[in-house]
Design a protein around this motif. Sequence first.
Motif, mmCIF file in Angstrom:
data_model
loop_
_atom_site.group_PDB
_atom_site.id
_atom_site.type_symbol
_atom_site.label_atom_id
_atom_site.label_comp_id
_atom_site.label_asym_id
_atom_site.label_seq_id
_atom_site.Cartn_x
_atom_site.Cartn_y
_atom_site.Cartn_z
ATOM 1 N N LEU A 33 0.842 -1.275 -0.104
ATOM 2 C CA LEU A 33 -0.029 0.157 -0.113
ATOM 3 C C LEU A 33 0.802 1.312 -0.239
ATOM 4 C CD1 LEU A 33 -2.726 -0.909 2.628
ATOM 5 C CD2 LEU A 33 -3.075 -0.617 0.151
ATOM 6 N N ALA A 34 1.879 1.065 0.940
ATOM 7 C CA ALA A 34 2.777 2.412 0.868
ATOM 8 C C ALA A 34 3.409 2.692 -0.435
ATOM 9 C CB ALA A 34 3.705 2.108 2.076
ATOM 10 N N PHE A 35 4.073 1.420 -1.151
ATOM 11 C CA PHE A 35 4.657 1.644 -2.445
ATOM 12 C C PHE A 35 3.746 2.222 -3.575
ATOM 13 C CE2 PHE A 35 4.963 -0.667 -6.426
ATOM 14 C CZ PHE A 35 6.301 0.120 -6.871
ATOM 15 N N ARG A 36 2.451 1.871 -3.565
ATOM 16 C CA ARG A 36 1.461 2.233 -4.590
ATOM 17 C C ARG A 36 1.200 3.817 -4.038
ATOM 18 N NH1 ARG A 36 -1.263 -2.759 -3.717
ATOM 19 N NH2 ARG A 36 -2.962 -1.430 -2.967
ATOM 20 N N LYS A 37 0.802 4.124 -3.198
ATOM 21 C CA LYS A 37 0.842 5.498 -2.708
ATOM 22 C C LYS A 37 1.920 6.456 -3.063
ATOM 23 C CE LYS A 37 -0.594 8.418 1.340
ATOM 24 N NZ LYS A 37 -0.791 8.526 2.891
ATOM 25 N N LYS A 38 3.343 5.995 -2.572
ATOM 26 C CA LYS A 38 4.238 6.790 -3.109
ATOM 27 C C LYS A 38 4.482 6.702 -4.458
ATOM 28 C CE LYS A 38 6.950 6.578 1.012
ATOM 29 N NZ LYS A 38 8.193 5.971 1.405
ATOM 30 N N ALA A 39 4.177 5.683 -5.471
ATOM 31 C CA ALA A 39 4.435 5.658 -6.823
ATOM 32 C C ALA A 39 3.381 6.568 -7.344
ATOM 33 C CB ALA A 39 4.032 4.150 -7.251
ATOM 34 N N ARG A 40 2.210 6.428 -7.210
ATOM 35 C CA ARG A 40 1.106 7.448 -7.744
ATOM 36 C C ARG A 40 1.638 8.964 -7.795
ATOM 37 N NH1 ARG A 40 -2.610 4.212 -5.062
ATOM 38 N NH2 ARG A 40 -2.871 5.688 -3.310
ATOM 39 N N LEU A 41 2.424 9.562 -6.648
ATOM 40 C CA LEU A 41 2.931 10.627 -6.448
ATOM 41 C C LEU A 41 4.101 10.838 -7.488
ATOM 42 C CD1 LEU A 41 2.554 11.267 -2.841
ATOM 43 C CD2 LEU A 41 0.966 12.241 -4.489
ATOM 44 N N ILE A 42 5.215 10.025 -7.218
ATOM 45 C CA ILE A 42 6.428 10.213 -7.750
ATOM 46 C C ILE A 42 6.682 9.684 -9.034
ATOM 47 C CG2 ILE A 42 7.346 10.922 -5.646
ATOM 48 C CD1 ILE A 42 8.816 7.954 -5.470
ATOM 49 N N CYS A 43 5.972 8.691 -9.734
ATOM 50 C CA CYS A 43 6.141 8.155 -10.898
ATOM 51 C C CYS A 43 4.582 7.748 -11.592
ATOM 52 C CB CYS A 43 6.864 6.954 -11.011
ATOM 53 S SG CYS A 43 6.528 5.542 -9.791
ATOM 54 N N PRO A 44 3.828 8.722 -11.602
ATOM 55 C CA PRO A 44 2.517 8.655 -12.049
ATOM 56 C C PRO A 44 2.115 8.092 -13.325
ATOM 57 C CG PRO A 44 3.198 10.827 -12.131
ATOM 58 C CD PRO A 44 4.279 10.314 -11.407
ATOM 59 N N ARG A 130 11.795 -5.656 0.869
ATOM 60 C CA ARG A 130 10.960 -5.341 1.951
ATOM 61 C C ARG A 130 10.566 -3.817 2.410
ATOM 62 N NH1 ARG A 130 12.046 -9.970 5.183
ATOM 63 N NH2 ARG A 130 13.916 -11.027 4.737
ATOM 64 N N HIS A 131 10.910 -3.158 1.453
ATOM 65 C CA HIS A 131 10.545 -1.715 1.750
ATOM 66 C C HIS A 131 10.267 -0.843 0.412
ATOM 67 C CE1 HIS A 131 10.877 2.489 3.339
ATOM 68 N NE2 HIS A 131 10.820 2.015 4.304
ATOM 69 N N GLU A 132 9.096 -0.266 0.372
ATOM 70 C CA GLU A 132 8.585 0.514 -0.527
ATOM 71 C C GLU A 132 9.917 1.516 -1.389
ATOM 72 O OE1 GLU A 132 7.307 3.055 2.885
ATOM 73 O OE2 GLU A 132 7.450 0.749 2.350
ATOM 74 N N ASP A 133 10.514 2.092 -0.656
ATOM 75 C CA ASP A 133 11.556 2.984 -1.173
ATOM 76 C C ASP A 133 12.646 2.188 -1.861
ATOM 77 O OD1 ASP A 133 10.393 5.165 -0.077
ATOM 78 O OD2 ASP A 133 11.586 5.379 1.721
ATOM 79 N N HIS A 134 12.958 0.813 -1.457
ATOM 80 C CA HIS A 134 13.982 0.347 -2.314
ATOM 81 C C HIS A 134 13.373 -0.205 -3.706
ATOM 82 C CE1 HIS A 134 15.839 -0.149 1.761
ATOM 83 N NE2 HIS A 134 16.875 -0.112 0.783
ATOM 84 N N ALA A 135 11.987 -0.654 -3.518
ATOM 85 C CA ALA A 135 11.377 -0.921 -4.756
ATOM 86 C C ALA A 135 11.309 0.288 -5.634
ATOM 87 C CB ALA A 135 9.942 -1.451 -4.434
ATOM 88 N N LEU A 136 11.004 1.469 -5.165
ATOM 89 C CA LEU A 136 10.883 2.639 -6.160
ATOM 90 C C LEU A 136 12.395 3.080 -6.391
ATOM 91 C CD1 LEU A 136 8.370 4.526 -3.768
ATOM 92 C CD2 LEU A 136 8.146 3.875 -6.227
ATOM 93 N N SER A 137 13.307 2.848 -5.698
ATOM 94 C CA SER A 137 14.782 3.046 -6.382
ATOM 95 C C SER A 137 15.135 2.066 -7.506
ATOM 96 C CB SER A 137 15.584 3.032 -5.296
ATOM 97 O OG SER A 137 15.491 3.798 -4.109
ATOM 98 N N PHE A 138 14.563 0.781 -7.318
ATOM 99 C CA PHE A 138 14.694 -0.172 -8.384
ATOM 100 C C PHE A 138 14.000 0.317 -9.613
ATOM 101 C CE2 PHE A 138 12.663 -3.713 -10.464
ATOM 102 C CZ PHE A 138 13.789 -4.322 -11.176
#
Length: 152
Positions: A33-44, A130-138
Amino acid sequence: MSFFSGLLEEKQAPKKWPILGDRTDRTELAIQLAFRKKARLICPRVRIVAVPNGTHIASQAGRRKANQEGRSAGFPDVVCFWSHGQLTGNIVPQTAMIEFKAGKTGCVSDDQSEWLSWLQTSGFACVVSRHEDHALSFLRSIGAPFVDRRGL
Protein backbone atom coordinates in the motif's frame (compact mmCIF):
# COMPACT_ATOMS: atom_id res chain seq x y z
CA MET A 1 8.57 -31.66 -11.91
CA SER A 2 7.41 -28.07 -12.00
CA PHE A 3 5.93 -26.14 -14.88
CA PHE A 4 9.15 -24.17 -15.27
CA SER A 5 11.57 -27.07 -15.53
CA GLY A 6 10.66 -27.51 -19.20
CA LEU A 7 10.88 -23.79 -19.95
CA LEU A 8 14.35 -23.04 -18.64
CA GLU A 9 17.13 -24.03 -20.99
CA GLU A 10 19.41 -25.17 -18.20
CA LYS A 11 17.97 -27.40 -15.53
CA GLN A 12 19.34 -25.83 -12.40
CA ALA A 13 18.28 -25.04 -8.89
CA PRO A 14 16.26 -21.84 -8.59
CA LYS A 15 18.33 -18.73 -7.98
CA LYS A 16 18.48 -17.50 -4.39
CA TRP A 17 17.00 -14.02 -4.59
CA PRO A 18 18.43 -11.33 -2.31
CA ILE A 19 15.79 -9.33 -0.45
CA LEU A 20 16.44 -5.58 -0.52
CA GLY A 21 15.59 -3.35 2.42
CA ASP A 22 15.76 -3.48 6.17
CA ARG A 23 13.61 -5.90 8.09
CA THR A 24 10.54 -4.21 9.54
CA ASP A 25 7.48 -5.19 11.53
CA ARG A 26 5.09 -4.09 8.77
CA THR A 27 2.92 -6.56 6.88
CA GLU A 28 3.39 -7.25 3.20
CA LEU A 29 0.07 -5.53 2.52
CA ALA A 30 1.18 -2.40 4.39
CA ILE A 31 4.41 -2.28 2.36
CA GLN A 32 2.51 -2.72 -0.92
CA LEU A 33 0.00 0.00 0.00
CA ALA A 34 2.83 2.41 0.85
CA PHE A 35 4.56 1.55 -2.45
CA ARG A 36 1.44 2.25 -4.52
CA LYS A 37 0.70 5.47 -2.62
CA LYS A 38 4.22 6.85 -3.16
CA ALA A 39 4.35 5.64 -6.75
CA ARG A 40 1.15 7.54 -7.64
CA LEU A 41 2.92 10.73 -6.55
CA ILE A 42 6.45 10.31 -7.86
CA CYS A 43 6.04 8.04 -10.89
CA PRO A 44 2.44 8.62 -12.06
CA ARG A 45 3.12 7.30 -15.59
CA VAL A 46 3.90 3.85 -14.16
CA ARG A 47 0.81 1.63 -14.05
CA ILE A 48 0.86 -0.78 -11.14
CA VAL A 49 -1.16 -3.99 -10.95
CA ALA A 50 -1.31 -6.16 -7.84
CA VAL A 51 -1.54 -9.91 -8.41
CA PRO A 52 -3.59 -11.61 -5.64
CA ASN A 53 -1.99 -15.05 -5.94
CA GLY A 54 -1.14 -15.29 -2.26
CA THR A 55 -4.66 -14.56 -1.06
CA HIS A 56 -5.98 -17.22 1.28
CA ILE A 57 -9.15 -18.77 -0.11
CA ALA A 58 -10.98 -20.82 2.50
CA SER A 59 -13.31 -22.90 0.35
CA GLN A 60 -12.23 -25.63 -2.03
CA ALA A 61 -14.66 -24.27 -4.65
CA GLY A 62 -13.06 -20.82 -4.35
CA ARG A 63 -9.56 -22.23 -4.77
CA ARG A 64 -10.66 -24.29 -7.79
CA LYS A 65 -12.21 -21.18 -9.40
CA ALA A 66 -9.08 -19.10 -8.75
CA ASN A 67 -6.92 -21.83 -10.28
CA GLN A 68 -9.21 -22.02 -13.33
CA GLU A 69 -8.88 -18.26 -13.70
CA GLY A 70 -5.10 -18.60 -13.87
CA ARG A 71 -3.80 -18.24 -10.32
CA SER A 72 -0.20 -19.42 -10.24
CA ALA A 73 1.72 -19.99 -7.02
CA GLY A 74 4.81 -17.83 -6.71
CA PHE A 75 4.00 -15.18 -9.33
CA PRO A 76 5.31 -11.76 -8.16
CA ASP A 77 3.05 -9.51 -6.09
CA VAL A 78 3.17 -6.46 -8.35
CA VAL A 79 3.59 -5.84 -12.08
CA CYS A 80 4.61 -2.33 -13.21
CA PHE A 81 4.09 -1.07 -16.77
CA TRP A 82 5.33 2.09 -18.50
CA SER A 83 6.62 3.15 -21.86
CA HIS A 84 9.13 5.50 -23.38
CA GLY A 85 8.41 7.49 -26.51
CA GLN A 86 5.38 9.53 -27.53
CA LEU A 87 4.65 8.61 -31.11
CA THR A 88 2.95 5.38 -32.09
CA GLY A 89 6.00 4.22 -34.04
CA ASN A 90 8.57 4.82 -31.32
CA ILE A 91 6.86 3.62 -28.12
CA VAL A 92 9.00 1.19 -26.14
CA PRO A 93 6.98 -0.74 -23.54
CA GLN A 94 8.68 -1.67 -20.26
CA THR A 95 7.64 -4.09 -17.51
CA ALA A 96 9.01 -4.79 -14.03
CA MET A 97 8.02 -7.43 -11.49
CA ILE A 98 8.23 -6.83 -7.74
CA GLU A 99 7.89 -9.40 -4.97
CA PHE A 100 7.42 -7.83 -1.55
CA LYS A 101 8.44 -9.60 1.64
CA ALA A 102 7.12 -8.74 5.05
CA GLY A 103 8.88 -8.13 8.31
CA LYS A 104 11.61 -10.18 9.77
CA THR A 105 10.66 -13.64 8.56
CA GLY A 106 9.54 -13.27 4.94
CA CYS A 107 11.63 -15.35 2.54
CA VAL A 108 11.40 -16.29 -1.13
CA SER A 109 9.66 -19.64 -1.70
CA ASP A 110 10.82 -22.13 -4.32
CA ASP A 111 7.77 -21.28 -6.49
CA GLN A 112 8.60 -17.57 -6.26
CA SER A 113 12.24 -18.19 -7.06
CA GLU A 114 11.29 -20.26 -10.12
CA TRP A 115 8.93 -17.57 -11.40
CA LEU A 116 11.42 -14.74 -10.77
CA SER A 117 14.25 -16.68 -12.43
CA TRP A 118 12.10 -17.51 -15.46
CA LEU A 119 10.89 -13.92 -15.77
CA GLN A 120 14.41 -12.52 -15.49
CA THR A 121 15.75 -15.05 -18.00
CA SER A 122 12.92 -13.95 -20.33
CA GLY A 123 14.04 -10.32 -20.13
CA PHE A 124 11.80 -8.91 -17.40
CA ALA A 125 13.27 -6.76 -14.65
CA CYS A 126 12.61 -8.37 -11.24
CA VAL A 127 13.34 -7.53 -7.62
CA VAL A 128 12.42 -8.75 -4.13
CA SER A 129 12.04 -5.99 -1.56
CA ARG A 130 11.06 -5.45 2.08
CA HIS A 131 10.56 -1.69 1.72
CA GLU A 132 8.66 0.51 -0.73
CA ASP A 133 11.58 2.95 -1.08
CA HIS A 134 13.89 0.18 -2.26
CA ALA A 135 11.29 -0.96 -4.79
CA LEU A 136 10.90 2.61 -6.05
CA SER A 137 14.69 3.01 -6.30
CA PHE A 138 14.76 -0.19 -8.35
CA LEU A 139 12.15 1.22 -10.76
CA ARG A 140 14.15 4.44 -11.09
CA SER A 141 17.36 2.46 -11.72
CA ILE A 142 15.80 0.62 -14.67
CA GLY A 143 14.44 3.77 -16.30
CA ALA A 144 10.86 4.14 -15.08
CA PRO A 145 9.65 7.73 -15.57
CA PHE A 146 9.74 9.69 -12.30
CA VAL A 147 8.84 13.29 -11.56
CA ASP A 148 11.48 14.91 -9.38
CA ARG A 149 9.34 16.04 -6.49
CA ARG A 150 11.37 14.00 -4.10
CA GLY A 151 14.80 12.43 -4.24
CA LEU A 152 14.47 8.65 -4.15
